[in-house]
Structures are given as structure tokens and as C-alpha cells.
Design a protein around this motif. Structure first.
Motif, PDB file in Angstrom:
ATOM      1  N   UNK A 100      16.117  39.153  58.213  1.00  0.00           N
ATOM      2  CA  UNK A 100      16.196  40.465  57.809  1.00  0.00           C
ATOM      3  C   UNK A 100      15.306  41.213  58.764  1.00  0.00           C
ATOM      4  N   UNK A 101      15.826  42.414  59.336  1.00  0.00           N
ATOM      5  CA  UNK A 101      15.013  43.103  60.384  1.00  0.00           C
ATOM      6  C   UNK A 101      15.485  44.696  60.296  1.00  0.00           C
ATOM      7  N   UNK A 102      14.714  45.211  61.230  1.00  0.00           N
ATOM      8  CA  UNK A 102      14.874  46.555  61.183  1.00  0.00           C
ATOM      9  C   UNK A 102      14.304  47.060  62.845  1.00  0.00           C
ATOM     10  N   UNK A 103      14.804  48.131  63.344  1.00  0.00           N
ATOM     11  CA  UNK A 103      14.599  48.548  64.784  1.00  0.00           C
ATOM     12  C   UNK A 103      13.818  49.742  64.789  1.00  0.00           C
ATOM     13  N   UNK A 174      18.457  53.407  63.626  1.00  0.00           N
ATOM     14  CA  UNK A 174      17.163  52.960  63.661  1.00  0.00           C
ATOM     15  C   UNK A 174      16.489  53.167  62.412  1.00  0.00           C
ATOM     16  N   UNK A 175      15.739  52.362  62.008  1.00  0.00           N
ATOM     17  CA  UNK A 175      14.976  52.509  60.444  1.00  0.00           C
ATOM     18  C   UNK A 175      15.801  51.704  59.223  1.00  0.00           C
ATOM     19  N   UNK A 227      16.815  54.920  52.447  1.00  0.00           N
ATOM     20  CA  UNK A 227      18.030  54.469  53.038  1.00  0.00           C
ATOM     21  C   UNK A 227      18.760  53.378  52.262  1.00  0.00           C
ATOM     22  N   UNK A 228      19.703  53.965  51.126  1.00  0.00           N
ATOM     23  CA  UNK A 228      20.290  53.172  50.210  1.00  0.00           C
ATOM     24  C   UNK A 228      21.822  53.337  50.725  1.00  0.00           C
ATOM     25  N   UNK A 229      22.161  53.847  52.014  1.00  0.00           N
ATOM     26  CA  UNK A 229      23.667  54.090  52.443  1.00  0.00           C
ATOM     27  C   UNK A 229      23.944  52.508  53.006  1.00  0.00           C
ATOM     28  N   UNK A 230      25.439  52.432  52.588  1.00  0.00           N
ATOM     29  CA  UNK A 230      25.843  51.062  53.173  1.00  0.00           C
ATOM     30  C   UNK A 230      26.130  50.933  54.693  1.00  0.00           C
ATOM     31  N   UNK A 231      26.131  52.336  55.202  1.00  0.00           N
ATOM     32  CA  UNK A 231      26.538  52.251  56.492  1.00  0.00           C
ATOM     33  C   UNK A 231      28.143  52.114  57.017  1.00  0.00           C
ATOM     34  N   UNK A 232      28.816  51.560  56.097  1.00  0.00           N
ATOM     35  CA  UNK A 232      30.070  51.179  56.276  1.00  0.00           C
ATOM     36  C   UNK A 232      31.113  52.421  56.660  1.00  0.00           C
ATOM     37  N   UNK A 233      31.818  51.960  57.659  1.00  0.00           N
ATOM     38  CA  UNK A 233      32.768  52.972  58.078  1.00  0.00           C
ATOM     39  C   UNK A 233      34.061  53.178  57.668  1.00  0.00           C
ATOM     40  N   UNK A 234      34.778  54.158  57.006  1.00  0.00           N
ATOM     41  CA  UNK A 234      35.923  53.975  56.673  1.00  0.00           C
ATOM     42  C   UNK A 234      36.990  54.778  57.534  1.00  0.00           C
TER      43      UNK A 234
END
Length: 323
Positions: A100-103, A174-175, A227-234
Motif C-alpha cells: 500500500x503506497x502513495x507518491x 499524486x496523493x 480522495x475517495x474516487x475510484x480513479x477507474x476510467x470509463x
């Protein structure tokens, strides 16, 4: 004269790696070596991509940029980045879960590491049954709540988990907390940076029996707790047409399913283009040069090469990346 460039693979041994990358690239490695990443196109100081084809074979990325400047990168890109190649193009084989990581973002990375930040995206090339990943928090949180979950051993409850199938795409600014899960073969496009803050590593130990380093305080400063967005792209892929997957200040990435032959005119981009083969086989013709781009390989089309012809056998799936 510049032409489509291929590079020698830069294979990285990782505790969570597997055997898929050397097998697909037809590269022999020792039986006990686990390969987690291939830096397919890199300008990192200690991991310079070296040309493998044509008259420029043997030249590294810095030598190419110093010689060809805007003809290689594009005028706007060269003006902004100089001799620093701005992207790192990877393929990742997760035989086990990554930490589990972050940049960090650009400002944080500049202050603490004199480096670029690390915004990235993932395209799932293949996923085994049951594979998944982490992208974002499961809810908006805070530093104090994060610390409570972390200290109580319940950190994974705060992570947003996603199952994966081939073609899934995630944008990871990032983040954003994230982790690639076991069973995923992934194409990654990112800023030129190798800075990762590990938050949790499942109590694993390295081959010498030592726990891997964690970066708790650095990670706390870098995380975006809202940031509770999935980041998944449709998206909906189309035959022989470029379809945008992600676009930000650092890169634009399209998916291009080649089922026949496609002519591309890149003259208006003022940027190099990287083509990543994420399925099938493709022939690239440009500047009187023809190259075969096999699955899990990448090619760099210099900015001065305006027109490219793409042809597939049965079919090929490419990612187009530029700035």
C-alpha cells in the motif's frame, strides 16, 4: 534521420515479481529471480533506455536528447524539460500484492528529493481470476482517522478495493493511495520519478530476512485524505480509432485497437509518441523504417516523424502516449 526507436528491456527484480515479463520478452533470467517490472522507455539517471534497432543502436536516452533535442521530444517538450525525458513507461507483473503506497506531488518531490512528482495511470493487460487492486480511500478520511486504522491493524478496511479484468484503466494522481494486487499484468505510464512511499507492506521480509522500509511520515504528508474516487476510467474502444483513456498536464494516453491498417498523422502534436503493445502484434512503418512491435514492447516515435503506418496481423491493441 530519426526513425521509430525500440529499446533494450530494463528488467527489475522485485519481491512481488514473477516470470511473465521475461517469458513474453524472450529474455532468460535465473530460476530464483522474480521480475516485477520492465522499464520499457526510461530516462532515469541510473536506468537509461538504450536503443536496440537501426543506426542509433547503442545510444542511450540522454545521448539521443542531447543530439536531437526538439526533433526527438518536440519543441514544447524540450523547452519544458530540456534533457530530462519526462515519462517513465513500464510493464508490471504482480505475482504478489504490491505494498500500500502513495507518491508525492511535484512540489513535495522537488523539496524533499529534487525530483519530479509521480502521477501515473494503469492499463490492465491481463488479470488472473480473483485479481484486484486498491485505488483511493473507501471514504473521505483524516490524518487522525488514518492513524487509528493503521495502528489498530485495520488499514485495509480504509482502502477502496476493485476487482480487475483485462482492459480496466485507472488514473492515479499524486496523493492517491493505491496498490496493485497479485495476478495483474499492467502497463503503467507515469512521470519520470522512482519515488514511492510505502505505507504498509503486509509484514513481508526481503530475501535477507529484513522487513522492507516503510515511509510513514513522508506518506502522511503526501496523502490526499479526501480522495475517495475510484480513479477507474470509463471508455468504449473502437476499431482503428484512438480513444482517450486519460489526459492531464503530464501525459495523454489513448487506446487504439488495430484490426487492419491505420495511418496516423502526429504532426500537430509537437511531442514524441510512445506506442505500447498491450495485445497482439503490430508493424510500424515510418521514415523508411519498418519495425515489429510485439506484445509487452514499446516504441518511441520521435516528434520529427510526422506520419506513421500501423498494420496488424489478426489484431493489435496499442496505447498511444504523448505530452
Amino acid at each position: 534521420m530519426l526513425y521509430p526507436l525500440k529499446f533494450n528491456p530494463i528488467l527489475k527484480e522485485m519481491i512481488w515479481g514473477g516470470k511473465k515479463l521475461p517469458q513474453k520478452l524472450n529474455v532468460e533470467v535465473a530460476e530464483d529471480v522474480k521480475i516485477g517490472e520492465n522499464f520499457a522507455v526510461s530516462g532515469l539517471k541510473n536506468d537509461q533506455s538504450v536503443v536496440s534497432n537501426g543506426t542509433l543502436a547503442g545510444k542511450n536516452m540522454t545521448e539521443l536528447i542531447e543530439t536531437y533535442k526538439e526533433d526527438l521530444l518536440g519543441a514544447k517538450v524540450y523547452q519544458q524539460f530540456g534533457t530530462n525525458f519526462p515519462l517513465l513507461i513500464k510493464y508490471i507483473d504482480a505475482n504478489d500484492d504490491l505494498s500500500i503506497q502513495v507518491h508525492p506531488n511535484d512540489e513535495q518531490a522537488k523539496i524533499k528529493h529534487n525530483s519530479f512528482g509521480k502521477t501515473e495511470m494503469w492499463y490492465v493487460v491481463d488479470a488472473e481470476a480473483g485479481a484486484g487492486l486498491v485505488s483511493g480511500f473507501s471514504k473521505k478520511t483524516s490524518v487522525d482517522e488514518f492513524e487509528q486504522y493503521h495502528s489498530s491493524g485495520k488499514l485495509m478496511e480504509l482502502m477502496q478495493k476493485h476487482s480487475t479484468t483485462a482492459g480496466d484503466t485507472f488514473f492515479i494522481p499524486a496523493g492517491k493511495v493505491h496498490s496493485i494486487g497479485a495476478g495483474n499484468l499492467i502497463a503503467e505510464i507515469q512521470q519520470t520519478s522512482d519515488i514511492t512511499y510505502r505505507i504498509y507492506d503486509f509484514d513481508r521480509r526481503d530475501k535477507f530476512g529484513n522487513p522492507r522500509e516503510l515511509h510513514h511520515e513522508l506518506a502522511k504528508d503526501a496523502m490526499n485524505y479526501s480522495d475517495d474516487e475510484s480513479g477507474k476510467v470509463a471508455y468504449v474502444a473502437k476499431a482503428n480509432e484512438s480513444v482517450e483513456l486519460a489526459s492531464c498536464q503530464y501525459f495523454t494516453t489513448n487506446v487504439l485497437n488495430v484490426t487492419d491498417s491505420v495511418s496516423k498523422d502526429y504532426s500537430q502534436l509537437d511531442s514524441f509518441v510512445i506506442l505500447m503493445n498491450v495485445g497482439g502484434q503490430c508493424t510500424i512503418k515510418a521514415a523508411d523504417v519498418s519495425i515489429e512491435l510485439n506484445e509487452m514492447e514499446a516504441a518511441l516515435i520521435p516528434a520529427s516523424v510526422a506520419k506513421v503506418e500501423l498494420a496488424a496481423g489478426d489484431s493489435a491493441k496499442l496505447l498511444e502516449v504523448y505530452i
